[in-house]
Design a protein around this motif. Structure first.
Motif, short mmCIF file in Angstrom:
data_model
loop_
_atom_site.label_atom_id
_atom_site.label_comp_id
_atom_site.label_asym_id
_atom_site.label_seq_id
_atom_site.Cartn_x
_atom_site.Cartn_y
_atom_site.Cartn_z
N VAL A 204 27.03 40.52 47.49
CA VAL A 204 26.05 41.60 47.37
C VAL A 204 25.75 42.13 48.76
CG1 VAL A 204 23.81 42.27 46.49
CG2 VAL A 204 25.08 40.42 45.36
N GLY A 205 26.28 43.30 49.07
CA GLY A 205 26.03 43.92 50.35
C GLY A 205 24.82 44.83 50.31
N SER A 206 24.68 45.63 51.35
CA SER A 206 23.55 46.55 51.41
C SER A 206 23.68 47.67 50.38
CB SER A 206 23.44 47.13 52.82
OG SER A 206 22.42 48.10 52.89
N MET A 207 24.85 48.29 50.33
CA MET A 207 25.07 49.43 49.44
C MET A 207 26.01 49.12 48.30
SD MET A 207 23.15 51.58 51.00
CE MET A 207 23.54 53.06 50.08
N THR A 208 26.91 48.14 48.51
CA THR A 208 27.98 47.86 47.55
C THR A 208 28.08 46.37 47.28
OG1 THR A 208 29.22 49.76 48.43
CG2 THR A 208 30.45 48.19 47.10
N THR A 209 28.39 46.03 46.05
CA THR A 209 28.67 44.65 45.70
C THR A 209 30.15 44.53 45.33
OG1 THR A 209 26.43 44.16 44.94
CG2 THR A 209 28.20 42.80 44.04
N SER A 210 30.85 43.64 46.01
CA SER A 210 32.28 43.44 45.71
C SER A 210 32.44 42.23 44.80
CB SER A 210 33.08 43.25 47.00
OG SER A 210 32.67 42.07 47.67
N MET A 211 33.32 42.39 43.82
CA MET A 211 33.62 41.31 42.89
C MET A 211 35.09 40.92 43.02
SD MET A 211 33.35 41.18 38.69
CE MET A 211 34.53 42.51 38.42
N GLN A 212 35.33 39.63 43.16
CA GLN A 212 36.68 39.10 43.12
C GLN A 212 36.70 37.97 42.10
OE1 GLN A 212 38.82 38.62 47.01
NE2 GLN A 212 36.74 38.63 47.84
N ILE A 213 37.68 37.99 41.22
CA ILE A 213 37.80 36.90 40.24
C ILE A 213 39.11 36.18 40.53
CG2 ILE A 213 37.93 36.30 37.81
CD1 ILE A 213 36.08 38.57 37.22
N MET A 214 38.98 34.86 40.71
CA MET A 214 40.09 34.05 41.21
C MET A 214 40.40 32.90 40.27
SD MET A 214 38.37 33.81 45.00
CE MET A 214 36.84 33.27 44.25
N ARG A 215 41.65 32.50 40.32
CA ARG A 215 42.08 31.29 39.60
C ARG A 215 43.25 30.69 40.38
NH1 ARG A 215 45.99 30.05 35.61
NH2 ARG A 215 45.39 28.33 34.23
N ASN A 216 43.07 29.46 40.85
CA ASN A 216 44.14 28.77 41.59
C ASN A 216 44.67 29.61 42.75
OD1 ASN A 216 43.88 26.70 39.75
ND2 ASN A 216 45.63 27.32 38.51
N ASP A 217 43.80 30.13 43.57
CA ASP A 217 44.16 30.93 44.74
C ASP A 217 44.77 32.29 44.41
OD1 ASP A 217 43.28 28.92 46.50
OD2 ASP A 217 45.23 27.92 46.44
N GLU A 218 44.80 32.63 43.15
CA GLU A 218 45.32 33.94 42.75
C GLU A 218 44.15 34.86 42.39
OE1 GLU A 218 48.15 36.01 39.30
OE2 GLU A 218 47.86 33.83 39.34
N VAL A 219 44.20 36.08 42.87
CA VAL A 219 43.17 37.06 42.53
C VAL A 219 43.54 37.74 41.22
CG1 VAL A 219 41.92 39.12 43.27
CG2 VAL A 219 42.65 37.45 44.96
N LEU A 220 42.71 37.55 40.21
CA LEU A 220 42.97 38.13 38.90
C LEU A 220 42.45 39.56 38.79
CD1 LEU A 220 41.85 35.10 36.68
CD2 LEU A 220 44.18 35.64 37.44
N TYR A 221 41.39 39.85 39.55
CA TYR A 221 40.71 41.14 39.37
C TYR A 221 39.81 41.39 40.56
CZ TYR A 221 38.04 44.72 36.74
OH TYR A 221 37.45 45.89 36.31
N GLU A 222 39.76 42.64 41.02
CA GLU A 222 38.85 43.04 42.10
C GLU A 222 38.19 44.35 41.74
OE1 GLU A 222 40.10 42.18 46.40
OE2 GLU A 222 42.02 42.48 45.41
N ARG A 223 36.93 44.48 42.11
CA ARG A 223 36.23 45.72 41.83
C ARG A 223 34.98 45.81 42.70
NH1 ARG A 223 35.86 49.27 37.28
NH2 ARG A 223 33.84 50.30 37.13
N ASP A 224 34.68 47.01 43.18
CA ASP A 224 33.44 47.25 43.92
C ASP A 224 32.45 47.96 43.01
OD1 ASP A 224 34.35 46.08 46.20
OD2 ASP A 224 34.87 47.96 47.22
#
Length: 359
Positions: A204-224
């Motif tokens: 949770v940043g000042s203006m934007t919240t970044s989401m990363q969803i991970m499984r076993n060091d693999e990024v499944l999904y990213e979204r701001d």
């Protein structure tokens, strides 16, 4: 041409991790003891004024450089080597598979050839690097390789910032990669060392919240997502008539009227929990997954009273604060109480500092 050593280079010498965001600059310095355990040597935060950094771009270079100087002085560190990071939006990343028996030179040539397909501008204008992740699960005998490229001026901005602050930039990483590196320690503390666990990381940043969803060091999904701690400051301004600067200072120092928690904070926390729930729904509707095993919340607003409880209640999934220093020894130069209160804000800076040791 390939500029190796810009985005994924590694240095064993003492190293500062400095994360420069739109609202503050954060510094972390780590070491390891004789047994290999992590030691937090130093950490410090220096606020930045609104507008100095916009969408990851340094708009007020001299002011930000002066702030970084103050940050280093505040920390008490004499280390000059620094790892900085670019915002994820400034970097093009691509995962490719190459034969494991390639020489380094052959791999460089192949990476440059592959990069031409994915980068929408001339390679003469970019800093390009690659990192071998490990054996490919899909193709035995091959390795997975991560390519990262950014416009050269974006990298030079970060390097110039370090130089102006009297530091030497030895690593320019990517914010999301550094955050994942620091979060990886926390995932390993989960049952079965987090193996096969689906973990949603929200910064949770000042203006934007970044989401990363991970499984076993693999990024499944990213979204701001377009929500962050600055919205809480705006609510305080409207409720009490403070100036923006007063509201931010009072929020940081927990110096607000008695009705603040019920009138302003609780509705904001509930709204943020709903935003996190909606972000997860985007993930569920875009992938075969329908649940996560853990939600980790980092960033300056992560420690807001009641947030993890509201997220757990609203989503049905266990949520906890991402404290990157959890389980670390704490050096004598660190003010432990202040560090504990601000710890979630240091996730990316901690990941940058970890680059001193982790390959």
């Amino acid at each position: 041409m390939i500029s190796l050593g810009s985005l994924f280079s590694r240095q064993p010498a003492p190293l500062l991790g400095i994360d420069v965001s739109s609202s503050s600059a954060k510094l972390v310095e780590l070491s390891r003891d004789a047994a290999g355990a992590w030691v937090l040597e130093r950490c410090a935060i220096e606020p930045l004024e609104q507008g100095w950094i916009t969408d990851g771009n340094i708009e007020k270079f001299d002011e930000v450089a002066d702030a970084v100087k103050r940050l280093v002085k505040k920390s008490g560190s004499r280390t000059k080597n620094v790892a900085l990071a670019l915002p994820t939006s400034a970097v093009i990343s691509k995962r490719i598979t190459l034969p494991a028996d390639m020489t380094d030179q052959e791999m460089e040539v192949q990476v440059e050839s592959e990069a031409n397909q994915y980068i929408p501008f001339s390679l003469d204008e970019v800093s390009l690097d690659f990192c071998v992740i490990g054996p490919s699960k899909a193709a035995p005998g091959d390795v997975d390789v991560l390519i990262a490229a950014s416009r050269r001026e974006r990298v030079q901005d970060r390097e110039g910032l370090a130089e102006a602050a009297g530091l030497k930039s030895v690593i320019v990483d990517v914010e999301s990669h550094a955050a994942r590196l620091a979060a990886g320690r926390l995932v390993q503390e989960m049952p079965n060392k987090g193996q096969d666990a689906v973990v949603a990381l929200f910064e949770v940043g000042s203006m934007t919240t970044s989401m990363q969803i991970m499984r076993n060091d693999e990024v499944l999904y990213e979204r701001d997502q377009g929500f962050g701690g600055a919205q809480l400051t705006q609510h305080i301004v409207r409720q009490y008539g403070f100036s923006l600067e007063e509201a931010e200072a009072k929020k940081r120092n927990d110096d607000l009227p008695e009705d603040y928690r019920g009138t302003v904070l609780q509705p904001f926390v509930e709204g943020m929990a709903q935003d996190i729930g909606r972000a997860l729904q985007f993930f569920f509707t875009s992938t075969p997954y329908n649940r996560v095993d853990r939600i980790l919340i980092a960033g300056g607003s992560a420690a807001l009273q009641g947030l993890t409880e509201a997220v757990t209640a609203g989503t049905g999934f266990a949520a906890s604060i991402a404290n990157p220093f959890d389980g670390m020894e704490v050096g004598g130069a660190v003010r432990a109480k202040k560090m504990a209160r601000e710890a979630p804000a240091y996730l990316t800076a901690c990941g940058l500092a970890m680059r001193r040791f982790l390959q």
